[in-house]
Design a protein around this motif. Structure first.
Motif, PDB file in Angstrom:
ATOM      1  N   ALA A 156      -7.640  12.130   1.379  1.00  0.00           N
ATOM      2  CA  ALA A 156      -7.128  10.925   0.715  1.00  0.00           C
ATOM      3  C   ALA A 156      -5.622  11.106   0.622  1.00  0.00           C
ATOM      4  O   ALA A 156      -5.128  12.221   0.774  1.00  0.00           O
ATOM      5  N   PRO A 157      -4.884  10.033   0.367  1.00  0.00           N
ATOM      6  CA  PRO A 157      -3.433  10.214   0.250  1.00  0.00           C
ATOM      7  C   PRO A 157      -3.118  11.113  -0.941  1.00  0.00           C
ATOM      8  O   PRO A 157      -3.853  11.099  -1.935  1.00  0.00           O
ATOM      9  N   ASP A 181      -1.528  -2.732   3.615  1.00  0.00           N
ATOM     10  CA  ASP A 181      -1.440  -4.141   3.250  1.00  0.00           C
ATOM     11  C   ASP A 181      -0.412  -4.241   2.118  1.00  0.00           C
ATOM     12  O   ASP A 181      -0.580  -3.612   1.072  1.00  0.00           O
ATOM     13  N   ALA A 222       0.267  -6.484   0.039  1.00  0.00           N
ATOM     14  CA  ALA A 222      -0.169  -7.118  -1.207  1.00  0.00           C
ATOM     15  C   ALA A 222      -1.192  -6.274  -1.960  1.00  0.00           C
ATOM     16  O   ALA A 222      -1.190  -6.256  -3.191  1.00  0.00           O
ATOM     17  N   THR A 223      -2.059  -5.572  -1.237  1.00  0.00           N
ATOM     18  CA  THR A 223      -3.144  -4.848  -1.909  1.00  0.00           C
ATOM     19  C   THR A 223      -2.987  -3.329  -1.839  1.00  0.00           C
ATOM     20  O   THR A 223      -3.627  -2.607  -2.602  1.00  0.00           O
ATOM     21  N   GLY A 224      -2.195  -2.843  -0.914  1.00  0.00           N
ATOM     22  CA  GLY A 224      -2.086  -1.403  -0.724  1.00  0.00           C
ATOM     23  C   GLY A 224      -3.190  -0.829   0.142  1.00  0.00           C
ATOM     24  O   GLY A 224      -3.226   0.388   0.368  1.00  0.00           O
ATOM     25  N   ALA A 225      -4.102  -1.665   0.630  1.00  0.00           N
ATOM     26  CA  ALA A 225      -5.190  -1.168   1.480  1.00  0.00           C
ATOM     27  C   ALA A 225      -4.609  -0.504   2.724  1.00  0.00           C
ATOM     28  O   ALA A 225      -3.675  -1.016   3.339  1.00  0.00           O
ATOM     29  N   ALA A 226      -5.179   0.655   3.070  1.00  0.00           N
ATOM     30  CA  ALA A 226      -4.634   1.427   4.193  1.00  0.00           C
ATOM     31  C   ALA A 226      -5.132   0.878   5.520  1.00  0.00           C
ATOM     32  O   ALA A 226      -6.310   0.547   5.666  1.00  0.00           O
ATOM     33  N   GLU A 272      -6.179   0.264  14.069  1.00  0.00           N
ATOM     34  CA  GLU A 272      -5.399  -0.964  13.847  1.00  0.00           C
ATOM     35  C   GLU A 272      -3.935  -0.743  14.227  1.00  0.00           C
ATOM     36  O   GLU A 272      -3.300  -1.614  14.842  1.00  0.00           O
ATOM     37  N   PRO A 318       1.308  -2.038  -5.286  1.00  0.00           N
ATOM     38  CA  PRO A 318       0.109  -1.457  -4.676  1.00  0.00           C
ATOM     39  C   PRO A 318       0.414  -0.641  -3.411  1.00  0.00           C
ATOM     40  O   PRO A 318      -0.351   0.266  -3.080  1.00  0.00           O
ATOM     41  N   LYS A 351       3.236   2.353  -4.928  1.00  0.00           N
ATOM     42  CA  LYS A 351       2.801   2.928  -6.206  1.00  0.00           C
ATOM     43  C   LYS A 351       3.974   3.155  -7.157  1.00  0.00           C
ATOM     44  O   LYS A 351       3.896   3.984  -8.071  1.00  0.00           O
ATOM     45  N   GLU A 390      -4.374  -0.276 -11.556  1.00  0.00           N
ATOM     46  CA  GLU A 390      -4.243  -0.851 -10.214  1.00  0.00           C
ATOM     47  C   GLU A 390      -5.442  -1.750  -9.913  1.00  0.00           C
ATOM     48  O   GLU A 390      -5.293  -2.849  -9.372  1.00  0.00           O
ATOM     49  N   VAL A 415      -4.851  -5.682  -9.116  1.00  0.00           N
ATOM     50  CA  VAL A 415      -5.142  -6.157  -7.753  1.00  0.00           C
ATOM     51  C   VAL A 415      -6.418  -6.997  -7.742  1.00  0.00           C
ATOM     52  O   VAL A 415      -6.476  -8.032  -7.071  1.00  0.00           O
ATOM     53  N   ARG A 459     -10.950  -4.340   2.929  1.00  0.00           N
ATOM     54  CA  ARG A 459     -10.129  -3.139   3.165  1.00  0.00           C
ATOM     55  C   ARG A 459      -9.650  -2.544   1.853  1.00  0.00           C
ATOM     56  O   ARG A 459      -9.579  -1.331   1.700  1.00  0.00           O
ATOM     57  N   TRP A 460      -9.333  -3.408   0.919  1.00  0.00           N
ATOM     58  CA  TRP A 460      -8.854  -2.898  -0.369  1.00  0.00           C
ATOM     59  C   TRP A 460      -9.953  -2.125  -1.099  1.00  0.00           C
ATOM     60  O   TRP A 460      -9.732  -1.001  -1.553  1.00  0.00           O
ATOM     61  N   THR A 462     -10.477   1.154   0.625  1.00  0.00           N
ATOM     62  CA  THR A 462      -9.390   2.105   0.361  1.00  0.00           C
ATOM     63  C   THR A 462      -9.514   2.701  -1.039  1.00  0.00           C
ATOM     64  O   THR A 462      -9.362   3.916  -1.225  1.00  0.00           O
TER      65      THR A 462
END
Lengths: 828, 163
Positions: free
Chosen positions: A417-418, A611, A613-617, A622, A761, A764, B34, B38, B146-147, B150
């Motif tokens: 994970a990050p 992303d 807006a959401t921070g989704a990786a 992709e 997001p 952080k 978060e 979100v 995806r969110w 993640t």
């Protein structure tokens, strides 16, 4: 040039005008304590400033084993001899009587002095106990933006490969993580594209949420000198406060808080509409332009004007300047990074430069700034949410390479994970899954948002808190073990400023009492924990700053932040040097991306993107399909309304920020008499119309309240935008008599009593600049004035407020330096 | 046409449900900041999809309401927030959070499959209006997926192995 100047009254000193494309003349600033003459100085020791991210090179004056003053280094590329007020006066804090000189441990609820063995044994026993019982995830490290590279790297190795925890972050999360994320999103990798020398060449300089005059005063001197010289640049300023930058700007935009993306989209809209696009550059070096053009179509200036509350005509004027610039330099700081949609907005500034082809040439550059002096090093060394050397945690080749450098099994290094960011670490501590938090060189009990919550986390019995610092800060008062650290001037090491310039900072004097360099403390811990590599040898093989630097060079080899061409000897004597510095670039590298985009290839990049807006990786799949050839990525973003908007109960917007005289939570600057006197206590800024509507005036004691908490300060009426309040975030409680928190007769004083726990997001980074607040009168000022400086953004709108001055103790010598300037320049 | 009507109804129901669920999760996990912020934003995206669906549905003889109507009675909302704050120092809510994120992900996935089907039906019938709707809305659903994925990936190691 003036012989001596009150540098509290005139923070930027005297002018040395110069024309476009000319070298910036040197001006050497020297300050020696009262009674010390230049001849009394026995030794000048090379260093650089650690009270901001500019990297001002200086020499420390030493007499009889004491620091007695400082002098700017004329030969350094960053400051050409100049120093800012904090550089000139801040060093006095080193000799404060209340420095920590012995370790402390908590006993029967109180902190008591002890020896190093006692303190370290407690830390080691706790670490071992938690590792046995719960595993590495129970231990977290929260470090600083003010240690040295060698210290961060050592900490990163012992945390990631020794303990094996994913929980290591710096307080640079609060100041620089959006800069790093924005660079990764646009260029695939961290690394400042531009150079400070771009100020010499630009014809338009745009400052986005960047109060340069107060955060990096020496580069502001450079702009002031250009403004007085031939062919001066025009400035575009985006800032809701009447900063010195705003006052010098050709176009000043003061948007409503939280609307940066709408504003930037409108600027991009105008540039694309007028076809000020460098289509050849876009085709050769970028992907994603069509998506941007499509998205910003929806942001004509009129729409942004409504969202941002800025006249559409001003937006058009700003776009005209940005669109017609011959060489455009943009800088970005906390007005973007600590505000709503931080990364999305910072990325739009990158987009501006990508579509205009304004990169990699003198004067054409982006500076995504840092707040803290050594923030760049937490990013490089893997102490700020990334793996060392800008390695990609999602790329198993990168992890394997790092494991090879450290001679450990790749599985030892958490990469599932990050790396955990600071705000999440505090959440884990709150929830009880992190049981030991080692805080080095930072003061979260004043600097993190929503302080009542932070104090309740740090005060938990089940959380073992180690604090390593110079003073008994608000945070240290909540610790279980306090380790006394040496600081700048008392230890050697290197660090890197916001434009990639690496400086050496040598040891000038001994630390007080038993205080130790942070590096020695980390090395001692690693030795006591007996961390081993996969062959049973010691994991940490170095023993002092220089050997740590050599170890870091091996880790940086072949990476964008390549230090292999640097040595302590090379950094000694001359100027700082910009990385990458290696065999191919032995003198360093002034600008990145002079010949296309270097580090965005899917196999090389530091991050596959998020992303906004959401921070989704995003995944490697992709990323590869979007950017197979490793070009710069133009990423569009829609404006989203902020999470907290004014209401009837909380009718104002509230932002926090800083002054030119203080750094962070004032642990050092409040102990420098000139700096403390210039801004001795918290204040609240409001606009004249708002003050009039509430019947408030200069100096009235007011209370600012949000749903989280309240603070009190005296009111300064300024030309700030209507509807907005400003409070400086520097002030805490250690000098109030209350200890570490408000209570008893001491009301809230810290801005972060009121701030919201919310973060961008993607990066952080906490949002200190997006809250709704109420304002009320507590007590009339009766002729008093607010303790706010009159010299900078907090200047009064009108009326009789005594000017901020420093008097005789703030007189600083300024002199031209013949060894640096050519004779013609000297005569100017 | 029956299939399209079925899908529009299913999506309308699915996006409404996701709006409600995202809002509930945001409140239940107020101390997971978060997630709270979100999820609230993403509820807004689903609310917008409901509005778009309702607008389009009229052209297909369907009367689907345009309000996601996610406002909970104030009492329930306050109760959820307070409950969240009361247990902010405990670890059990972590497992509940993972369960909620999993449910959100599955809800978004169901919607995503329906958007996919709608887009296919639209292409087969050369219905530009319907294709436009699916193209405009489907990306937001994928971003919701995806969110949640993640967040599950990032939080699982600590929540599932921590004390």
């Amino acid at each position: 040039m003036d012989a001596s100047v009150d540098r509290i009254a005139q923070p930027w000193g005297s002018r040395t005008p110069y024309g476009r494309h000319e070298p910036w003349p040197a001006r050497v600033d020297t300050y020696l304590e009262a009674g010390v003459e230049p001849d009394d100085v026995q030794q000048w020791v090379q260093a650089a400033s650690i009270l901001h991210s500019d990297g001002d090179a200086m020499d420390i004056a030493v007499a009889d084993g004491r620091i007695v003053g400082v002098r700017g280094r004329a030969q350094d590329r960053v400051n050409h001899g100049r120093l800012g007020p904090k550089d000139l006066f801040g060093w006095q804090a080193n000799a404060s009587a209340d420095r920590l000189t012995r370790p402390l441990v908590r006993q029967d609820g109180r902190l008591v002095e002890c020896d190093w063995d006692t303190a370290m044994n407690r830390v080691v026993a706790c670490s071992r106990g938690l590792l046995d019982e719960h595993g590495p995830g129970a231990i977290g490290f929260y470090t600083s933006g003010q240690l040295f590279l060698e210290e961060y790297y050592t900490l990163a190795v012992l945390a990631r490969a020794g303990i094996g925890t994913n929980h290591l972050d710096g307080n640079t999360r609060l100041c620089t993580s959006t800069a790093a994320e924005a660079l990764k999103e646009s260029f695939g990798c961290d690394g400042q594209p531009g150079s400070y020398d771009d100020i010499d060449h630009a014809d338009v300089i745009a400052l986005f949420g960047h109060n340069l005059a107060e955060t990096q005063p020496v580069q502001w001197m450079r702009i002031l000198d250009r403004l007085e010289g031939a062919d001066p640049p025009r400035l575009v300023c985006v800032d809701p406060r009447p900063t010195r930058v705003a006052r010098e700007a050709t176009v000043h935009l003061a948007p409503r808080l939280g609307t940066n993306v709408a504003l930037l989209n409108a600027l991009l809209h105008e540039i694309i509409r007028a076809d000020r696009v460098d289509h050849d550059y876009v085709a050769a070096h970028t992907v994603g332009f069509d998506e941007l053009a499509f998205r910003v179509k929806e942001y004509p200036p009129k729409r942004a004007a409504d969202i941002c509350d800025v006249p559409a005509a001003r937006i058009e004027e700003a776009a005209e300047l940005l669109g017609t610039a011959d060489r455009l330099l943009s800088t970005v700081l906390q007005g973007v990074y600590q505000s709503h949609q931080a990364t999305a907005a910072a990325v739009q500034v990158n987009n501006l430069h990508l579509i205009r082809g304004m990169l990699g040439r003198p004067g054409a550059g982006v500076l995504q700034m840092n707040g803290q002096p050594t923030a760049q090093n937490t990013r490089e060394c893997g102490a700020n949410g990334d793996l060392p050397g800008f390695r990609n945690w999602q790329n198993s080749e990168h992890v394997a390479d790092l494991a090879r450098v450290w001679n450990v099994d790749p599985k030892t290094i958490p990469h599932y994970a990050p790396p955990t960011h600071a705000m999440q670490m505090f959440r884990y501590a709150e929830q009880g899954s992190i049981r030991m938090l080692w805080i080095s060189g930072t003061n979260p009990a004043v600097s993190l948002p929503e302080l009542a919550r932070i104090r309740s986390i740090l005060a938990q019995d089940r959380l073992f808190v180690v604090v390593q610092d110079l003073f008994l800060t608000e945070t240290a008062q909540l610790a279980d073990v306090v380790l006394p650290a040496a600081t700048w001037g008392e230890k050697a090491g290197t660090f890197t400023n916001a434009d990639r310039t690496v400086h050496l900072s040598d040891k000038a004097v001994e630390p007080p009492g038993e205080a130790k360099p942070d590096l020695d403390i980390f090395l001692d811990y690693a030795a006591r924990m007996d961390f081993r590599d996969k062959d049973g040898g010691p994991l940490v093989t170095w023993h002092d700053p220089e050997s740590a630097f050599e170890a870091w060079k091996r880790c940086s080899a072949g990476r964008p932040c390549d230090y292999t061409g640097l040595t302590y000897d090379k950094l000694r004597g001359g100027s700082g040097i910009q990385w990458p510095c290696n065999e191919q670039a032995p003198d360093g590298t002034e600008r990145l991306y002079t010949d296309g985009i270097s580090w965005a290839h899917p196999d090389i990049c530091e991050n596959y993107g998020k992303d906004l807006a959401t921070g989704a990786a995003d995944s490697v799949v992709e990323y590869r399909s979007l950017n197979p050839d490793g070009k710069a990525m133009i990423k569009a973003a829609d404006y989203l309304p902020p999470h907290e908007e004014p209401t009837d109960a909380y009718p104002f917007q509230l932002t926090t920020g800083r002054t030119v005289y203080h750094f962070h939570t004032r642990t050092k600057t409040a102990r420098a008499p000139q700096l403390n006197a210039a801004a001795p206590d918290v204040w609240v800024e409001a606009s004249a119309p708002d003050a009039a509507a509430l019947g408030l005036g200069e100096g009235d004691l007011v209370e600012v309240t949000t749903p989280r908490g309240a603070l009190r300060g005296r009111l300064r009426v300024t030309d700030i935008r209507t509807g907005l309040l400003f409070v400086p975030f520097h002030y805490g409680y250690w000098d109030t008599g209350a200890g570490h928190a408000p209570g008893g007769d001491i009301p809230g004083r810290a801005a972060n009593e009121t701030t919201v726990t919310d973060w961008d997001p993607a990066s952080k980074q906490p949002l200190f600049k997006t809250a709704a607040a109420a304002l009320r009168l507590v007590e009339r000022g009766d002729g008093r004035s607010a303790p706010a400086p009159t010299t900078a953004a907090s200047a009064p709108a009108s009326g009789a407020v005594p000017a901020t001055t420093g008097g005789p103790s703030a007189l600083v010598t300024q002199s031209a330096d013949g060894t640096w300037d050519s004779p013609e320049e000297e005569n100017r | 046409m029956n299939g399209v009507a079925f899908l529009l109804r299913a999506l309308h129901h699915g996006e409404k449900h996701l709006t409600r669920h995202l809002t509930a999760v945001a409140e239940r996990h107020r101390t997971e900041h978060e997630v709270h912020h979100v999820a609230t934003d993403l509820a807004g995206w689903s609310r917008e999809q409901v509005r778009c669906l309702s607008e389009t549905a009229g052209h297909y003889g369907l009367d689907l309401d345009d309000s996601a109507d996610t406002r909970l009675p104030a009492l329930v909302s306050t109760f959820r927030q307070k409950a969240s704050e009361a247990v902010s120092h405990r670890s059990e809510p972590g497992l509940l959070l993972l369960r909620d994120l999993r449910e959100l992900h599955l809800g978004a996935t169901e919607n995503s499959l329906h958007w996919e089907m709608l887009a296919q039906a639209a292409q087969a019938t050369r219905d530009d209006r319907l294709l436009g709707l699916a193209s405009a809305c489907h990306p937001a659903t994928l971003r919701q997926m995806r969110w949640t994925n993640t967040m599950i990936k990032n939080l699982s190691p600590q929540i599932l192995t921590g004390p």
